[in-house]
Write an enzyme that holds these catalytic residues in place. Structure first.
Site, mmCIF file in Angstrom:
data_model
loop_
_atom_site.group_PDB
_atom_site.id
_atom_site.type_symbol
_atom_site.label_atom_id
_atom_site.label_comp_id
_atom_site.label_asym_id
_atom_site.label_seq_id
_atom_site.Cartn_x
_atom_site.Cartn_y
_atom_site.Cartn_z
ATOM 1 N N ASP B 10 42.230 29.858 32.252
ATOM 2 C CA ASP B 10 40.706 30.487 32.413
ATOM 3 C C ASP B 10 40.098 29.981 31.331
ATOM 4 O O ASP B 10 40.341 29.475 30.289
ATOM 5 C CB ASP B 10 41.238 31.881 32.288
ATOM 6 N N SER B 11 38.728 29.904 31.429
ATOM 7 C CA SER B 11 37.628 29.848 30.660
ATOM 8 C C SER B 11 37.781 30.556 29.390
ATOM 9 O O SER B 11 37.570 30.095 28.213
ATOM 10 C CB SER B 11 36.187 29.916 31.405
ATOM 11 N N TYR B 42 31.969 29.799 31.499
ATOM 12 C CA TYR B 42 31.789 28.602 32.155
ATOM 13 C C TYR B 42 30.756 28.863 33.549
ATOM 14 O O TYR B 42 30.115 28.097 33.958
ATOM 15 C CB TYR B 42 32.987 28.085 32.915
ATOM 16 N N GLY B 43 30.584 30.218 33.606
ATOM 17 C CA GLY B 43 29.891 30.579 34.991
ATOM 18 C C GLY B 43 28.291 30.008 35.144
ATOM 19 O O GLY B 43 27.837 29.840 36.139
ATOM 20 N N CYS B 73 40.452 30.936 36.560
ATOM 21 C CA CYS B 73 38.878 30.707 36.604
ATOM 22 C C CYS B 73 38.373 30.389 37.714
ATOM 23 O O CYS B 73 38.475 29.294 38.312
ATOM 24 C CB CYS B 73 38.382 29.726 35.585
ATOM 25 N N GLU B 166 33.078 40.784 27.814
ATOM 26 C CA GLU B 166 33.543 40.279 26.657
ATOM 27 C C GLU B 166 33.083 40.781 25.283
ATOM 28 O O GLU B 166 33.531 40.735 24.448
ATOM 29 C CB GLU B 166 33.130 38.666 26.593
ATOM 30 N N CYS B 196 35.850 36.621 40.273
ATOM 31 C CA CYS B 196 35.756 35.980 38.766
ATOM 32 C C CYS B 196 36.995 36.799 38.067
ATOM 33 O O CYS B 196 37.085 37.991 38.368
ATOM 34 C CB CYS B 196 34.482 36.622 38.148
ATOM 35 N N THR B 197 37.738 36.141 37.197
ATOM 36 C CA THR B 197 38.594 36.813 36.594
ATOM 37 C C THR B 197 38.345 38.082 35.884
ATOM 38 O O THR B 197 39.214 38.742 35.581
ATOM 39 C CB THR B 197 39.437 35.747 35.689
ATOM 40 N N HIS B 198 37.099 37.989 35.334
ATOM 41 C CA HIS B 198 36.881 39.265 34.481
ATOM 42 C C HIS B 198 36.647 40.666 35.192
ATOM 43 O O HIS B 198 36.717 41.600 34.434
ATOM 44 C CB HIS B 198 35.703 38.858 33.492
#
Lengths: 275, 275
Positions: B10-11, B42-43, B73, B166, B196-198
């Site tokens: 992942d980023s 990265y987005g 990601c 984050e 998105c992974t987040h």
């Protein structure tokens, strides 16, 4: 010997506020702007990583013909500049210079409006709004205490402001700015330093909410650089004065192109480079 | 021949949601997590830069003994995975595999709750909430239309969610999430993919505000990987099954250590590596 340029480095495009002010105040010099847009933001990274990135950037700008580099990025100035100045420069580029933004900003904040007049009212409680990395480094507090040993420095980390500014989120910024300013207001800071190149984008809002005068780098670095060049004719004489400008970045997207035009004027043209 | 590991890339640290789900559902396998925290997010970067970063990460994980890499990601899956699979793998690592998260997520969204049952109610209007880069790539829409040619896909870019998640900003997220969801609500999307992974960090809030069922990757990738390994015994047989876990990152800060413990458990230990 070919004439050299002034490099302006920032983690992203926020340094364009400083670059624009330099180009207006000192228009004859040749400038190269470098924004590390492929790795922005620096504010939440570790000092080790910020140091590595800054060294790569400075090396790139020297190879590109810069005689003097201004590190507009406060995080890099706070966390990595001293090591670059003390270890890297003497070894690799002894005749060139790298200048940060922290010391001139602290000087300005402490000097008062009358700029260094002996009778300027002295500040006893100084506020700093900055990134997590800059706050963690403690550099603003250390530099202020060198100049004014009895000053109290209050810092507040504002990790969301750069993302908000870079991603069109300023309309949501007010409650966030209000919370970041709260500890500085409670501490009754008499001046507040905007310790990040991006924050001029929110200057009016911060001025409104801060409860104290605000010190903004896009209003002072150009004057500090003019002073520096006047005091160092041996450096000034090596700088080209043909008014060239180059805007280099490590990544280009439509969003960055839009920001560059918004912050540097509609003719701003970004060019991609690899560090 | 030594047994190989499963890499999860992942980023940043958002992929720990997927990694945690994998480690719970498929605990016997050996895992290496890699988060590019020195260059997150990265987005908002260009496809060229994302491709370069992903290639470096995949190469690193293969050299570290991974036989299979899952690109958690979404931005990297959307913008760079196909090129890695088609050009890079056959040339450099022909017997290894790199899997993304977009196709399994689209399959899940289109399959309905009954997961592929022939009589599942079909979706005609699909919503996707994702980063700027993922939206710009159009990959979700393309993949959905391959499986269901008449489907309409509505995307909304949410550039501020990763920074909010984050940097401890989720308490300010509600009005921002509401605005990002508005176009998907107006389009009457029948399901909304969290692309998105987040975003699992904001899943409850998004569920409350979305007005439609939400498809979240931390609830499906583990099942999709189990299916994949069952269908590919030639790959499964090469994978080690001693339950090892390693969490690697390109930068460590106190903030990242806190997030890792919060998202992966209090014994999470990050180790710094260079790509």
């Amino acid at each position: 010997m070919p004439k050299m340029k002034i490099g302006v480095f920032d983690s992203g495009l926020g340094g364009l506020f400083v670059m624009r002010a330099l180009a207006q105040k000192l228009p004859r010099y040749d400038y190269v702007y470098l924004g590390d847009t492929a790795r922005v933001p620096y504010g939440n990274r570790s000092p080790q990583v910020v140091h590595q990135f800054l060294e790569e950037a400075v090396d790139f700008l020297f190879k590109r013909g810069c005689g003097l580099v201004i590190v507009a990025c406060n995080t890099a100035s706070a966390e990595a500049l001293r090591k670059i100045q003390q270890d890297y420069l003497p070894k690799h580029y002894p005749s060139r210079r790298v200048l940060g933004v922290i010391i001139p900003t602290v000087e300005e904040a402490l000097a008062g409006k009358s700029r260094g007049a002996a009778n300027a009212p002295s500040i006893r409680r100084l506020g700093v709004l900055a990134t997590q990395g800059t706050v963690r480094s403690g550099t603003y507090a250390r530099e202020a205490q060198k100049l004014a040993p009895h000053i109290k420095v209050f810092q507040s980390a504002a990790p969301l402001l750069v993302p908000l500014i870079e991603n069109g989120g300023t309309k949501w910024a007010e409650p966030i700015v209000r919370e970041y300013l709260a500890p500085l207001r409670r501490a009754k800071a008499q001046k507040i330093i905007l310790g990040c190149t991006h924050y001029p984008a929110l200057k009016d809002m911060i001025r409104k909410l801060s409860g104290a005068p605000v010190v903004s780098q896009d209003e002072l670095i150009q004057r500090k650089l003019a002073d520096y060049l006047a005091r160092h004719p041996e450096i000034d004489s090596r700088l080209g004065k043909t008014g060239k400008r180059e805007l280099l970045v490590t990544d280009i997207t439509p969003g960055y192109e839009r920001l560059a035009r918004k912050w540097f004027g509609k003719n701003a043209r970004l060019k991609k480079v690899a560090l």
